[in-house]
Write an enzyme that holds these catalytic residues in place. Structure first.
Site, short mmCIF file in Angstrom:
data_model
loop_
_atom_site.label_atom_id
_atom_site.label_comp_id
_atom_site.label_asym_id
_atom_site.label_seq_id
_atom_site.Cartn_x
_atom_site.Cartn_y
_atom_site.Cartn_z
N CYS A 83 1.06 -1.30 -0.10
CA CYS A 83 -0.07 0.21 0.26
C CYS A 83 1.13 1.17 -0.06
O CYS A 83 0.84 2.54 -1.10
CB CYS A 83 -0.91 0.10 1.22
SG CYS A 83 -0.65 -0.37 2.60
N ARG A 91 6.58 -11.54 5.09
CA ARG A 91 6.28 -11.11 6.50
C ARG A 91 6.66 -12.01 7.45
O ARG A 91 6.89 -13.12 6.99
CB ARG A 91 4.32 -11.10 6.80
CG ARG A 91 3.75 -10.03 5.67
CD ARG A 91 2.91 -10.02 6.21
NE ARG A 91 1.76 -9.50 4.97
CZ ARG A 91 0.86 -9.05 5.10
NH1 ARG A 91 -0.10 -10.45 5.01
NH2 ARG A 91 -0.20 -8.05 4.08
N GLN A 136 1.20 -10.86 -3.52
CA GLN A 136 -0.46 -10.99 -3.24
C GLN A 136 -1.40 -10.32 -4.50
O GLN A 136 -0.64 -9.68 -5.37
CB GLN A 136 -1.06 -9.77 -2.15
CG GLN A 136 -0.25 -9.51 -0.88
CD GLN A 136 -0.52 -8.21 0.15
OE1 GLN A 136 -0.09 -8.25 -0.16
NE2 GLN A 136 -1.66 -8.79 1.06
N ASP A 171 -3.38 -7.63 -5.10
CA ASP A 171 -3.04 -6.30 -4.13
C ASP A 171 -3.98 -5.40 -5.13
O ASP A 171 -3.58 -5.47 -6.48
CB ASP A 171 -1.79 -5.99 -3.94
CG ASP A 171 -2.29 -5.42 -2.87
OD1 ASP A 171 -3.67 -5.21 -2.51
OD2 ASP A 171 -1.57 -4.57 -1.11
N HIS A 194 -5.41 -1.02 -4.77
CA HIS A 194 -5.90 -0.56 -3.79
C HIS A 194 -6.75 1.04 -4.92
O HIS A 194 -6.30 1.30 -6.35
CB HIS A 194 -4.65 0.77 -3.61
CG HIS A 194 -4.02 -0.17 -2.35
ND1 HIS A 194 -2.82 -0.81 -2.65
CD2 HIS A 194 -4.32 -0.53 -1.47
CE1 HIS A 194 -2.90 -1.82 -1.94
NE2 HIS A 194 -2.68 -1.58 -0.69
N LYS A 226 -12.83 -5.40 7.62
CA LYS A 226 -12.46 -5.62 6.68
C LYS A 226 -13.68 -6.47 6.79
O LYS A 226 -14.45 -7.20 6.45
CB LYS A 226 -11.06 -6.16 5.71
CG LYS A 226 -10.98 -7.04 7.64
CD LYS A 226 -9.85 -8.08 7.41
CE LYS A 226 -9.92 -9.00 8.68
NZ LYS A 226 -8.41 -10.01 8.38
N HIS A 280 -8.64 -1.09 0.34
CA HIS A 280 -6.77 -2.29 -0.02
C HIS A 280 -8.09 -3.16 -0.54
O HIS A 280 -8.75 -4.08 0.74
CB HIS A 280 -6.53 -3.12 1.35
CG HIS A 280 -5.41 -1.62 1.55
ND1 HIS A 280 -4.29 -1.48 2.35
CD2 HIS A 280 -6.64 -0.21 2.44
CE1 HIS A 280 -3.79 -0.10 3.03
NE2 HIS A 280 -5.44 -0.11 3.08
#
Length: 638
Positions: free
Chosen positions: A334, A363, A381, A383, A385, A465, A511
């Site tokens: 992000c 991570r 991911q 991902d 945004h 979320k 996200h």
RNA sequence: GCCACCAUAGCUCAGUAGGUAGAGCGACUGAUUUGUAAUCAGUUGGUCGCGGGUUCGACUCCUGCUGGUGGCUCCA
């Protein structure tokens, strides 16, 4: 004394004398229920069958219902605890509830219980079951209960009674006494078929700071066939284990020399991944997304700005120093996308921006939580945004829910569980913002008519979320999609757009990941299909199998024609018998086999065999190619 | 990270009074020309996870580490 009025499910009402029990009522009934009832419910309150009932609407519970199972397994847990006490008299009992499938009991045995001890405990359980002793309920005062459990050295029970602070109920079964709300089965003999499964560690009251107890898991059923089926299902799940299939099908590996939780994608696995990515890109372009890319590391200051160092540092890899500057490996994408946004002035006319990236993040996960592809330390991911105006938020949420469910469906996941996670204890941002965001997600779900459950306090530190968990073909559920509203990071990065009024406004950021991470999604996919990938994903779609080298020339031509038609075909012209080649193609889970013998050469046909189904007879190649192409295009899931 | 368990050939596994290892599959070589889930024969293959200790001697016993499994806690 007044009479008891019992209302039956069919609406009829019957009058009984005070003190009537479930058992007595059963006596007057007919059918299976008489034998199978495990407990009784009156106006949503549960009772043992031998307890006096109040007036109200009655419903008998059997093992077939959720509540019936809970009663059954709860009593099973008591029997197991009793057996443990017989084997280890010094054992102290903590909690022993039913769970979704089976039951457990947390125990401090004073010594460690090993797997070898399970057999002994099972034997003891059998003795208790055979004795068919009744479970008897008693209600005590706090002091009486404490006295009883103190005398038995049951420290955890004493602590629990003190915490409850109200007169507790206890259950007796022979010389065994346990603190328990109930209800229970009428007697131990009901638990006819059982099996102890595993021993695991668990903290007292679920807190890592508390001492660790041993948790014994077990399962039980009224019928033998149910236990057999359960055991079969465990074996089936084992066969589908993505770690095993990953090795057998040569899809991926995780190796010591690289490190735990770091995945190598082998050619066949990587092929499938590329197919997934290809499809993912197509869908995103169609749905109004643009792609971005970002680096793997960034200066420490970036992670300060984003708040990750404050809220996520225990999950981040430690920093490295370059030119006397500290850099950190990204755990999320992000901040980069925020900086892309910030790189120039944005107008309200251009919103929303939907920026997607297959971003690889790292991570730090505690070693004990790693699990094949499902839980790793380095993962990609899918991902994105979304930066939008407040008035666009609801609409974007609706679109996202539609997009993600559609995407999952394309991969054969029709059964999904949706959760709305609300504000956790550790959070940033203002309360009104949290409320707005939660509201938007809720509205989106409701507008799409998606049933969901609320997970209180399970949101991320920066926002609430929606999580979508998918169920694989044997009913286990895995979290993949996540949609997270974030009012926080736009503020931290101080991003804005120029509104119609010529003033600066702060956009809202969402996200989201649809597949979650490619690693986990691939793991789920492997298990879902048991390694037999649908045609459009299968790395090898067709194996051409000539019977002797007399057919090699024709087989080569067939193979070439398939390749020409963009079908992923393999020619197995090894000097082996057909049976051997077929067996190998079946084990490799190749969707189609084309067997070519002299007959096929003469007639210019192919003999078609489908995996799992066997011989489908002779077929015209041109028609077959068209059929395969259709199936690939339709992304049919077989 | 914590609790329990586990680590022998590429894979699945055998190998307990402590005397430096064995099978099946795989791979390789050869024979066999084969009709819908395993043709036969031969060859190859292991500092028994790594390091220390006990012992005349350790795959086997003790201990530290690494990695894994099932859970707990945490999460995509």
């Amino acid at each position: 004394m007044s009479d008891i009025h019992i209302t039956f499910p069919d609406g009829s009402v019957k009058k009984y004398e005070t003190g009537i029990t479930g058992q007595d009522v059963l006596h007057d009934l007919n059918g299976r229920i008489k034998k199978e009832a495990v407990a009784v419910k009156v106006d949503d309150k549960l009772f043992d069958l031998h307890r006096a009932l109040p007036s109200g609407k009655i419903e008998f519970l059997t093992f077939d219902s959720r509540e019936g199972k809970d009663v059954f397994w709860h009593s099973s847990a008591h029997i197991m605890a009793h057996a443990v006490k017989n084997v280890f008299p010094k054992a102290k009992l903590a909690f022993g509830p039913p769970v979704e499938e089976g039951f457990y009991y947390d125990i401090d045995a004073g010594q460690s219980i090993g797997t070898d001890d399970l057999a002994k405990i099972e034997e003891e359980m059998q003795v208790i079951v055979n004795a068919n002793r009744p479970f008897e309920r008693d209600e005590l005062s706090v002091d009486e209960a404490i006295a009883i459990f103190k005398e038995k050295n049951e420290d955890f029970k004493v602590e629990q009674i003190e915490r409850l602070g109200e007169p507790p109920a206890i259950y007796r079964e022979g010389d065994f006494i346990d603190l328990c709300r109930g209800p229970h089965l009428p007697s131990t003999g009901y638990v006819k078929h059982f099996k102890l499964l595993t021993i695991a560690g668990a903290y007292w009251l679920g807190d890592e700071k508390n001492p660790m107890l041993q948790r014994l898991y077990g399962i039980s059923f009224p019928k033998k066939s149910q236990l057999d089926e359960f055991v079969n299902r465990l074996e089936e799940a084992k066969k589908r284990d993505h770690r095993r299939l990953g090795r057998e099908l040569d899809l991926f590996s995780i190796q010591d020399d690289i490190g735990p939780g770091l995945v190598l994608w082998h050619p066949q696995g990587a092929f499938i991944r590329h197919k997934i990515e290809e499809f993912w890109r197509e869908r995103h372009l169609k749905t109004g997304y643009e792609f971005v890319n970002s680096p793997h590391i960034a200066r420490k200051s970036l992670w300060n700005t984003s708040g990750h160092l404050e809220f996520f540092s225990e999950n981040m890899y430690s920093s490295m120093e370059v030119d006397e500057q500290e850099y950190l490996v990204k755990p999320m994408n992000c901040p980069f996308h925020l900086l892309i946004y910030k790189s120039r002035t944005r107008s309200y006319r251009d919103l929303p921006y939907r920026w997607a990236e297959l971003g690889t993040v790292y991570r730090y996960e505690r070693s004990g939580v790693l699990h094949g592809l499902m839980r790793v330390r380095g993962f990609t991911q899918d991902d994105a945004h979304i930066f939008c105006r407040p008035d666009q938020l609801d609409d974007e949420v609706v679109k996202l829910i539609d997009f993600s469910t559609g995407m999952l469906k394309a991969f054969g996941f029709d059964n999904i569980d949706v959760y709305l996670s609300t504000r956790p204890e550790k959070y940033v941002g203002s309360l009104p913002n949290w409320e707005r965001a939660t509201e938007a997600l809720k509205n989106g779900l409701e507008e799409m008519g998606v049933p969901y459950a609320v997970d209180p306090g399970e949101g991320v530190f920066y926002g609430p979320k929606v999580d979508i968990k998918i169920r694989d073909s044997i009913g286990r559920s895995w979290q993949c999609s996540t949609i997270q509203v974030d009012f926080n990071e736009p503020e931290r990065f101080d991003i804005s757009y120029i509104g119609a009024d010529g003033e600066k406004h702060q956009p809202i950021m969402i996200h989201r990941a649809l597949l979650g991470s490619l690693e986990r999604f691939f793991g789920v996919l492997i298990e879902h299909y048991a390694g037999a990938f649908p045609l459009w994903l299968a790395p090898v779609q067709v194996s051409v199998i000539p019977i002797t080298d007399g057919q090699h020339e024709y087989a080569k031509a067939v193979h070439a024609q398939l390749i020409e038609a963009d079908i992923r075909a393999e020619l197995d012209d090894r000097n082996e018998k057909v049976g051997y080649k077929i067996r190998e193609a079946e084990t490799r889970k190749i969707p189609y086999m084309l067997i070519i013998g002299q007959k096929e050469v003469d007639l210019k046909t192919v003999s078609l065999r489908k995996r799992h189904e066997g011989d489908l007879g002779s077929s015209n190649l041109t028609e077959l190619i068209a059929l395969i192409q259709d199936q690939v295009n339709a992304k049919s899931s077989s």
